[in-house]
Write a protein that holds these residues in place. Sequence first.
Motif, PDB file in Angstrom:
ATOM      1  N   ALA D  32       0.823  -1.208   0.000  1.00 35.89           N
ATOM      2  CA  ALA D  32       0.000   0.000   0.000  1.00 35.89           C
ATOM      3  C   ALA D  32       0.861   1.264   0.000  1.00 35.89           C
ATOM      4  O   ALA D  32       0.401   2.343  -0.384  1.00 35.89           O
ATOM      5  CB  ALA D  32      -0.934  -0.014   1.209  1.00 35.89           C
ATOM      6  N   SER D  33       2.120   1.136   0.406  1.00 26.61           N
ATOM      7  CA  SER D  33       3.064   2.271   0.365  1.00 26.61           C
ATOM      8  C   SER D  33       3.851   2.310  -0.934  1.00 26.61           C
ATOM      9  O   SER D  33       4.850   3.041  -1.033  1.00 26.61           O
ATOM     10  CB  SER D  33       4.059   2.178   1.525  1.00 26.61           C
ATOM     11  N   GLN D  86      -4.363   7.253  -2.291  1.00 24.93           N
ATOM     12  CA  GLN D  86      -4.106   7.948  -1.039  1.00 24.93           C
ATOM     13  C   GLN D  86      -4.306   6.987   0.121  1.00 24.93           C
ATOM     14  O   GLN D  86      -5.213   6.158   0.092  1.00 24.93           O
ATOM     15  CB  GLN D  86      -5.082   9.108  -0.878  1.00 24.93           C
ATOM     16  N   ILE D  87      -3.468   7.132   1.126  1.00 25.78           N
ATOM     17  CA  ILE D  87      -3.623   6.406   2.395  1.00 25.78           C
ATOM     18  C   ILE D  87      -3.706   7.463   3.491  1.00 25.78           C
ATOM     19  O   ILE D  87      -2.786   8.272   3.643  1.00 25.78           O
ATOM     20  CB  ILE D  87      -2.420   5.469   2.666  1.00 25.78           C
TER      21      ILE D  87
ATOM     22  N   ILE E  26      -9.102   1.319  -0.372  1.00 27.28           N
ATOM     23  CA  ILE E  26      -8.028   0.470   0.149  1.00 27.28           C
ATOM     24  C   ILE E  26      -8.412   0.076   1.573  1.00 27.28           C
ATOM     25  O   ILE E  26      -8.730   0.933   2.398  1.00 27.28           O
ATOM     26  CB  ILE E  26      -6.677   1.199   0.119  1.00 27.28           C
ATOM     27  N   VAL E  27      -8.429  -1.220   1.826  1.00 31.20           N
ATOM     28  CA  VAL E  27      -8.831  -1.733   3.141  1.00 31.20           C
ATOM     29  C   VAL E  27      -7.665  -2.523   3.731  1.00 31.20           C
ATOM     30  O   VAL E  27      -7.090  -3.384   3.053  1.00 31.20           O
ATOM     31  CB  VAL E  27     -10.068  -2.643   3.040  1.00 31.20           C
ATOM     32  N   ARG E  28      -7.349  -2.191   4.985  1.00 26.76           N
ATOM     33  CA  ARG E  28      -6.274  -2.889   5.688  1.00 26.76           C
ATOM     34  C   ARG E  28      -6.905  -3.964   6.562  1.00 26.76           C
ATOM     35  O   ARG E  28      -7.791  -3.657   7.368  1.00 26.76           O
ATOM     36  CB  ARG E  28      -5.539  -1.876   6.563  1.00 26.76           C
ATOM     37  N   PHE E  40      -3.335  -5.650   2.615  1.00 30.13           N
ATOM     38  CA  PHE E  40      -4.264  -4.646   2.075  1.00 30.13           C
ATOM     39  C   PHE E  40      -4.959  -5.225   0.845  1.00 30.13           C
ATOM     40  O   PHE E  40      -4.342  -5.968   0.094  1.00 30.13           O
ATOM     41  CB  PHE E  40      -3.505  -3.395   1.627  1.00 30.13           C
ATOM     42  N   VAL E  41      -6.236  -4.848   0.654  1.00 34.04           N
ATOM     43  CA  VAL E  41      -6.892  -5.153  -0.616  1.00 34.04           C
ATOM     44  C   VAL E  41      -7.556  -3.883  -1.125  1.00 34.04           C
ATOM     45  O   VAL E  41      -7.845  -2.957  -0.355  1.00 34.04           O
ATOM     46  CB  VAL E  41      -7.956  -6.265  -0.517  1.00 34.04           C
ATOM     47  N   VAL E  42      -7.796  -3.866  -2.437  1.00 32.86           N
ATOM     48  CA  VAL E  42      -8.592  -2.804  -3.047  1.00 32.86           C
ATOM     49  C   VAL E  42      -9.977  -3.408  -3.276  1.00 32.86           C
ATOM     50  O   VAL E  42     -10.105  -4.439  -3.946  1.00 32.86           O
ATOM     51  CB  VAL E  42      -7.969  -2.321  -4.365  1.00 32.86           C
TER      52      VAL E  42
END
Lengths: 97, 97, 97, 97, 97
Positions: D32-33, D86-87, E26-28, E40-42
Amino acid sequence: MFIGQVTGTVVATRKTTNMDGLPLRIVRRLTASAEPTETFVVAVDVVSADVGEYVLVASGSASRNTHLTDKRPCDAIIMAIVDTWQIQGETIYQKQG
Amino acid sequence: MFIGQVTGTVVATRKTTNMDGLPLRIVRRLTASAEPTETFVVAVDVVSADVGEYVLVASGSASRNTHLTDKRPCDAIIMAIVDTWQIQGETIYQKQG
Amino acid sequence: MFIGQVTGTVVATRKTTNMDGLPLRIVRRLTASAEPTETFVVAVDVVSADVGEYVLVASGSASRNTHLTDKRPCDAIIMAIVDTWQIQGETIYQKQG
Amino acid sequence: MFIGQVTGTVVATRKTTNMDGLPLRIVRRLTASAEPTETFVVAVDVVSADVGEYVLVASGSASRNTHLTDKRPCDAIIMAIVDTWQIQGETIYQKQG
Amino acid sequence: MFIGQVTGTVVATRKTTNMDGLPLRIVRRLTASAEPTETFVVAVDVVSADVGEYVLVASGSASRNTHLTDKRPCDAIIMAIVDTWQIQGETIYQKQG
């Protein structure tokens, strides 16, 4: 899909009848740099690959979308023989012959 | 598919009605060299395998493509009993008898 | 399928309408020796299991093959309550009561 | 879906006939980064992505829900080219140009 | 399903046409104790979750069983916003407000 190398063959005479005649190969997963990994799957070979060849394996419901495997209890197929692949312009593998 | 060894049995009397009568086996995944791993699944046995036998397990939607398991909430089946397998020409396992 | 233990409950009032009324349980995966693991899933409970009970979880498209979950956006169900299981003739777990 | 970067191309002339004409790309999964990982998949590219671009990959049966891949033995597609993500309010990546 | 926290947003203007208008989040993934993980997934958000909220994510073919996502090349959805969850009688999380 993932890139793998055909490393072996499985024989099973007692099986669900709708798997009769489908060749079962053992495929070793490769990294993108063509290094062998310790991950293996048993896949139905729909392209007549030889032991040693580099192939593409499709998994899951995708593996029933061929004439040979339609409606079979099959969760992985060899669906292509790899000629070549490149990573960032560099040729990692080129099939001989 | 993956190669596994039947190691046990699960009994469950209270379950969704459409699973009645389907035998549930515990299968331990093997490496391509026939070493046991710590990965186990519970699979519906559609080929009447015995405890100790080496089998092929199909996972996911593939597992409903048999008469016994059609439309059942089943995500893994034993779909073949392995007679033999080879890796690069070497026989890794040969069923006795 | 895998063997798990029901460890908790999730409440979600705002959700896709076709999930209304389906009980959501947290299930902890067990090893074949009944040791707890750190893997958890949220599953729709179609067999009215209690917290603490040992259950079978089916994942993926299998989880829509029950009356309760047909056509729901559900990827895991508790489809059976385990009475007992055995590994190589040894009883690993026997439900009390 | 997951975010990945197109890193290469696979060529396979011998394959199941219903894969003819579908471009095969090697996609490296990102965190994610936006850090590269060692996980790669081979995906059918339905959006004409270039090597180097950041993309979204859909896996499993989802990958047949496009005109190009309907009923093909394909288990992963590039279904979007990422413009930005974006995060927690911070822009991790912004496509140039 | 798994419990996750919405941490971000992805924008992709060039994509398969049948994904137009579907919000991508984006979900952690969280542990059962509500600790963040590095997974993480989208996912397509069908319940209008906000960044920071705790949600349930369904994966695979389950994710097409909503009006928004039917027949889309989508392999994960946010299908519920979590109000609370409990593990062995202890409340792990309670939504404020």
